[in-house]
Design an enzyme around this catalytic site. Structure first.
Site, PDB file in Angstrom:
ATOM      1  N   GLU A  73       0.847  -1.201   0.000  1.00  0.00           N
ATOM      2  CA  GLU A  73       0.000   0.000   0.000  1.00  0.00           C
ATOM      3  C   GLU A  73       0.880   1.249   0.000  1.00  0.00           C
ATOM      4  OE1 GLU A  73      -2.385   2.512  -0.437  1.00  0.00           O
ATOM      5  OE2 GLU A  73      -3.639   0.764  -0.006  1.00  0.00           O
ATOM      6  N   ASP A 122      -8.946   0.812  -6.959  1.00  0.00           N
ATOM      7  CA  ASP A 122      -9.561   2.073  -7.409  1.00  0.00           C
ATOM      8  C   ASP A 122     -10.188   1.873  -8.788  1.00  0.00           C
ATOM      9  OD1 ASP A 122      -8.674   3.759  -5.191  1.00  0.00           O
ATOM     10  OD2 ASP A 122      -6.668   3.410  -5.987  1.00  0.00           O
ATOM     11  N   LYS A 126     -14.018   7.231 -14.796  1.00  0.00           N
ATOM     12  CA  LYS A 126     -14.084   8.072 -16.008  1.00  0.00           C
ATOM     13  C   LYS A 126     -13.274   7.422 -17.137  1.00  0.00           C
ATOM     14  CE  LYS A 126     -14.743  12.343 -13.571  1.00  0.00           C
ATOM     15  NZ  LYS A 126     -14.035  13.230 -12.670  1.00  0.00           N
ATOM     16  N   ASP A 158     -17.082  -3.110  -6.283  1.00  0.00           N
ATOM     17  CA  ASP A 158     -18.500  -2.755  -6.257  1.00  0.00           C
ATOM     18  C   ASP A 158     -18.831  -1.848  -7.432  1.00  0.00           C
ATOM     19  OD1 ASP A 158     -16.914  -0.696  -5.168  1.00  0.00           O
ATOM     20  OD2 ASP A 158     -18.681   0.228  -4.288  1.00  0.00           O
TER      21      ASP A 158
HETATM   22  C1  LIG Z   1     -10.227   1.920  -3.043  1.00  0.00           C
HETATM   23  S1  LIG Z   1      -8.864   1.606  -2.004  1.00  0.00           S
HETATM   24  C2  LIG Z   1      -9.272   0.045  -1.259  1.00  0.00           C
HETATM   25  C3  LIG Z   1      -8.577  -0.169   0.043  1.00  0.00           C
HETATM   26  C4  LIG Z   1      -8.900  -1.474   0.781  1.00  0.00           C
HETATM   27  N1  LIG Z   1      -8.473  -2.637   0.020  1.00  0.00           N
HETATM   28  C5  LIG Z   1     -10.374  -1.581   1.107  1.00  0.00           C
HETATM   29  O1  LIG Z   1     -11.015  -2.541   0.633  1.00  0.00           O
HETATM   30  O2  LIG Z   1     -10.876  -0.732   1.851  1.00  0.00           O
HETATM   31  C6  LIG Z   1      -7.602   1.126  -3.163  1.00  0.00           C
HETATM   32  C7  LIG Z   1      -6.224   1.178  -2.558  1.00  0.00           C
HETATM   33  O3  LIG Z   1      -5.267   0.696  -3.484  1.00  0.00           O
HETATM   34  C8  LIG Z   1      -4.075   1.442  -3.328  1.00  0.00           C
HETATM   35  N2  LIG Z   1      -3.313   1.323  -4.581  1.00  0.00           N
HETATM   36  C9  LIG Z   1      -3.682   1.762  -5.801  1.00  0.00           C
HETATM   37  N3  LIG Z   1      -2.735   1.501  -6.713  1.00  0.00           N
HETATM   38  C10 LIG Z   1      -1.729   0.864  -6.045  1.00  0.00           C
HETATM   39  C11 LIG Z   1      -0.469   0.341  -6.439  1.00  0.00           C
HETATM   40  N4  LIG Z   1      -0.058   0.405  -7.714  1.00  0.00           N
HETATM   41  N5  LIG Z   1       0.313  -0.239  -5.505  1.00  0.00           N
HETATM   42  C12 LIG Z   1      -0.102  -0.304  -4.202  1.00  0.00           C
HETATM   43  N6  LIG Z   1      -1.283   0.165  -3.761  1.00  0.00           N
HETATM   44  C13 LIG Z   1      -2.089   0.745  -4.674  1.00  0.00           C
HETATM   45  C14 LIG Z   1      -4.572   2.857  -3.051  1.00  0.00           C
HETATM   46  O4  LIG Z   1      -3.595   3.635  -2.390  1.00  0.00           O
HETATM   47  C15 LIG Z   1      -5.802   2.601  -2.200  1.00  0.00           C
HETATM   48  O5  LIG Z   1      -5.506   2.649  -0.825  1.00  0.00           O
END
Ligand SMILES: C[S@@+](CC[C@H](N)C(=O)[O-])C[C@H]1O[C@@H](n2cnc3c(N)ncnc32)[C@H](O)[C@@H]1O
Length: 218
Positions: A73, A122, A126, A158
């Protein structure tokens, strides 16, 4: 320490919106204590990608006491909560990579993971941001290389837009992975695991039903 990968850019925030000051020196000392460096052939590993506030890493560490969970993360506020929980609960089997999952994928050149979790990546809904989405067929193939034979990837989302995108990526990787739960009546996470993350709860609050995709390495 794993080298930082600059060919795959990171998108999104590394700090929360709150103005609360963070003692970065203390943070980096904590990260160093739990730093993931490399795989040891005698140990079984789980990779938790984008672990947010660490709920999934804690869940997996408790479920699989014989394995080490690599929590990956870039979000510092989330990592602080995870690290505090590790210390408070004296959890011994979590290591952290504070950064991009691509650093791990490009550093590991062998099959050393028993399981990969990607909960609520994420969605970048868009169209102009679609290239930022983590789960593509290329990404799944990179994971295929570090997964042990017959091991699984669990992906939750989701977002209907991302679901379509993920299904397309799964289809394009049909020679690499079998989609195990495709014939189930539903793909609800709670039918499989009792874990609630921040983004799981957000989905439920907005009356969106998250789906779980379970893929097994062929
Ligand atoms: C929408 S959040 C979901 C967090 C957690 N898994 C949850 O279910 O609540 C997506 C997470 O993925 C992390 N993330 C996105 N791209 C990443 C990458 N290339 N390497 C590590 N983490 C990443 C973001 O920082 C974010 O905290």
């Amino acid at each position: 320490m794993l080298s930082k990968n600059y060919s795959n850019r990171l998108f999104g925030r590394t700090r929360g919106r709150s103005k609360k000051k963070i003692d970065l020196k203390k943070y980096h000392q904590m990260v160093a204590k739990y730093q993931f460096d490399n795989c040891n052939d005698k140990i079984n590993y789980i990779l938790d990608i984008g672990s947010g506030y660490g709920e999934t890493s804690i869940f997996l560490a408790n479920q699989f006491l014989d394995k080490i969970v690599i929590s990956c993360e870039k979000y510092i506020d989330g990592n602080i909560i995870l690290l505090n929980n590790i210390e408070k609960n004296k959890i011994k089997n979590i290591r952290l990579h504070n950064g991009n999952v691509y650093d791990v994928l490009e550093h590991i050149h062998r099959e050393c993971f028993d399981l990969v979790w990607i909960f609520f990546p994420d969605p970048w809904p868009k169209n102009r941001h679609a290239k930022r989405r983590l789960i593509t067929s290329d990404f799944l193939i990179k994971i295929h290389k570090i997964l042990k034979q017959s091991s699984e990837i669990h992906i939750a989302t989701d977002s209907t837009i991302y679901t379509r995108f993920i299904l397309n990526s799964i289809y394009n990787c049909k020679d690499y992975f079998a989609w195990l739960n495709q014939s189930e009546m539903n793909l609800h996470i709670k039918d499989y695991f009792d874990v609630e993350t921040k983004y799981y709860k957000k989905a439920i609050n907005y009356e969106r039903i998250p789906s779980l995709f379970i893929l097994r390495k062929l």
